[in-house]
Design an enzyme around this catalytic site. Sequence first.
Site, PDB file in Angstrom:
ATOM      1  N   GLU A  16       0.794  -1.230   0.000  1.00  0.00           N
ATOM      2  CA  GLU A  16       0.000   0.000   0.000  1.00  0.00           C
ATOM      3  C   GLU A  16       0.821   1.272   0.000  1.00  0.00           C
ATOM      4  O   GLU A  16       0.452   2.255   0.664  1.00  0.00           O
ATOM      5  CB  GLU A  16      -0.941  -0.001   1.208  1.00  0.00           C
ATOM      6  N   HIS A  24      -8.254  -3.682  -0.863  1.00  0.00           N
ATOM      7  CA  HIS A  24      -7.568  -3.754   0.431  1.00  0.00           C
ATOM      8  C   HIS A  24      -6.512  -2.647   0.532  1.00  0.00           C
ATOM      9  O   HIS A  24      -6.383  -1.989   1.572  1.00  0.00           O
ATOM     10  CB  HIS A  24      -6.911  -5.126   0.597  1.00  0.00           C
ATOM     11  N   GLU A  25      -5.771  -2.434  -0.555  1.00  0.00           N
ATOM     12  CA  GLU A  25      -4.741  -1.387  -0.531  1.00  0.00           C
ATOM     13  C   GLU A  25      -5.378   0.003  -0.506  1.00  0.00           C
ATOM     14  O   GLU A  25      -4.839   0.922   0.123  1.00  0.00           O
ATOM     15  CB  GLU A  25      -3.807  -1.532  -1.737  1.00  0.00           C
ATOM     16  N   GLU A  27      -3.944  -3.937   9.690  1.00  0.00           N
ATOM     17  CA  GLU A  27      -4.480  -4.992   8.828  1.00  0.00           C
ATOM     18  C   GLU A  27      -5.926  -5.368   9.157  1.00  0.00           C
ATOM     19  O   GLU A  27      -6.737  -5.607   8.262  1.00  0.00           O
ATOM     20  CB  GLU A  27      -3.584  -6.232   8.888  1.00  0.00           C
TER      21      GLU A  27
END
Length: 541
Positions: free
Chosen positions: A153, A177-178, A200
């Site tokens: 990321e 997700h990133e 996370e």
Amino acid sequence: IWWLDPELTYGNAKPFVFTQGHSVCNRSFFPCFDTPAVKCTYSATVKAPAGIQVLMSATQSTYLEEEGVYQFYMEYPVPAYLVALVAGDLIHADIGPRSRVWAEPCLLPTAISKLSGMVERWLTAAESLYGPYIWGRYDIVFLPPSFPIVAMENPCLTFIISSILESDEFLIIDVIHEVAHSWFGNAVTNATWEEMWLSEGLATYAQRRITTETYGAAFTCLETAFRLDALHRQMKLLGEDNPVSKLQVKLEPGVNPSNLMNLFTYEKGYCFVYYLSQLCGDPRHFDSFLRAYIEKYKFTSVVAQDLLDSFLNFFPELKEQCVESKAGLEFERWLNATGPPLAEPDLSQGSSLTRPVETLFKLWTTEPLDSVAAASSVDLTKWRTFQTVLFLDRLLDGSPLPHEVIKKLSECYSSQLDSMNAEIRIRWLQIVVRNDYYPDLYKVRRFLENQMSRMYTIPLYEDLCTGTLKSFALEIFYQTQNQLHPNLRKTIQQILSQGLTPLPAIDTTAVTTDTPAMVLEDKVSEATNGAISLRDVNVSA
């Protein structure tokens, strides 16, 4: 810092270099306080040969062509691990008003077709949930197969392994997700690697809120079921008392925090965050809290107590109810107990997608096997990728299967699976290997001859070497090792050498296809350890 010869790129034309700072690797890139607790702005000057494009995780960049010099500036404070550089034969195309994709020329059309218009859709959904995107641009660069994880990321410039391009649903989840990390991890960061779940777990929760908004609850529940299945598989292998299953892990001196990148960090962390959202009664109320949390702590680093205190202060009625001390679900227990999550989400909204998987799995694993006709009528090409991988993972868990079952499975599905993406194919090939199903072994060879990434090679080599097929594995390795990055080559050599006396140095230019079997003949004990190999989890940092 990963230096690649041209042969390790897709275009085979120019050298390539990239950095991977997570968790504590950027101390080998530049002098720094290599801890997520310290944040600062940075500037960089990079000189490169003509024809080499340089990119960094920065908000501003300029290029002086006559000098071959790039200048970069990151105007917002970031921890050292988020400083990233990539350089190579890269070209770009805009895929949205604030996004472009970078890739080698031969890959760019595919990247455009997969992501054009999509990133802006995901960013807009994220902003509606968690407030403005603060980093300016959201660009993506696709890296060669040597990239050691799936995605990273880096602010303004997400790194993604090119190998994932063929697996649409995995690509979607990995990029989202990133995107979520732009808020959780990049803007607000865990102050210590012992609490990695703060980045996370929250990013995974935010990722699933974004996918629910853009693709619906059923798809999100299916992906969650797939990941939670993997969590329980990892727990079975590691044991419920394993200290790495804690959310607050104790880092011993000399331990690389990256060794703690496991599914507990992601999925147990997610389950705790989901539990907090359920205490609010409505996920939108929890979204409001997370917006306030980001606004309060952006550009700083936090510990778990900061998050939990903010949560209880935002919801004083929950504080009055002493929810943090609820028997069996105490916040302290969530953080420090080993084993599975104390509570898991209700995934019933995904039953329309998960029930067919459960039904088909039951048809294939209930004795006697008299439902082949019903099972073989299922067309897996009509399924979502996550349905198929969930089905195959459950067959993997049950392997070795009776020979009649694996034979019928191959007859029904092998040709269908051949045309599917690598995430699906590798799972079928692992089933082939774990069941010693020789008629399909040639497909394992063909797959490994065409794969150069860690995530599509290590699991198969581990399975081949756990069973009776080590000589077959060694033969493939000697034929393909020159196309692998030295780090990956070394890892596979370590897998191949387990249980062996040290192999003599071999001139690989003179090795014939018979040599590996001859080398192994005197050196491999018939005994195997019988351990079930853990399928590598595709980690998006």
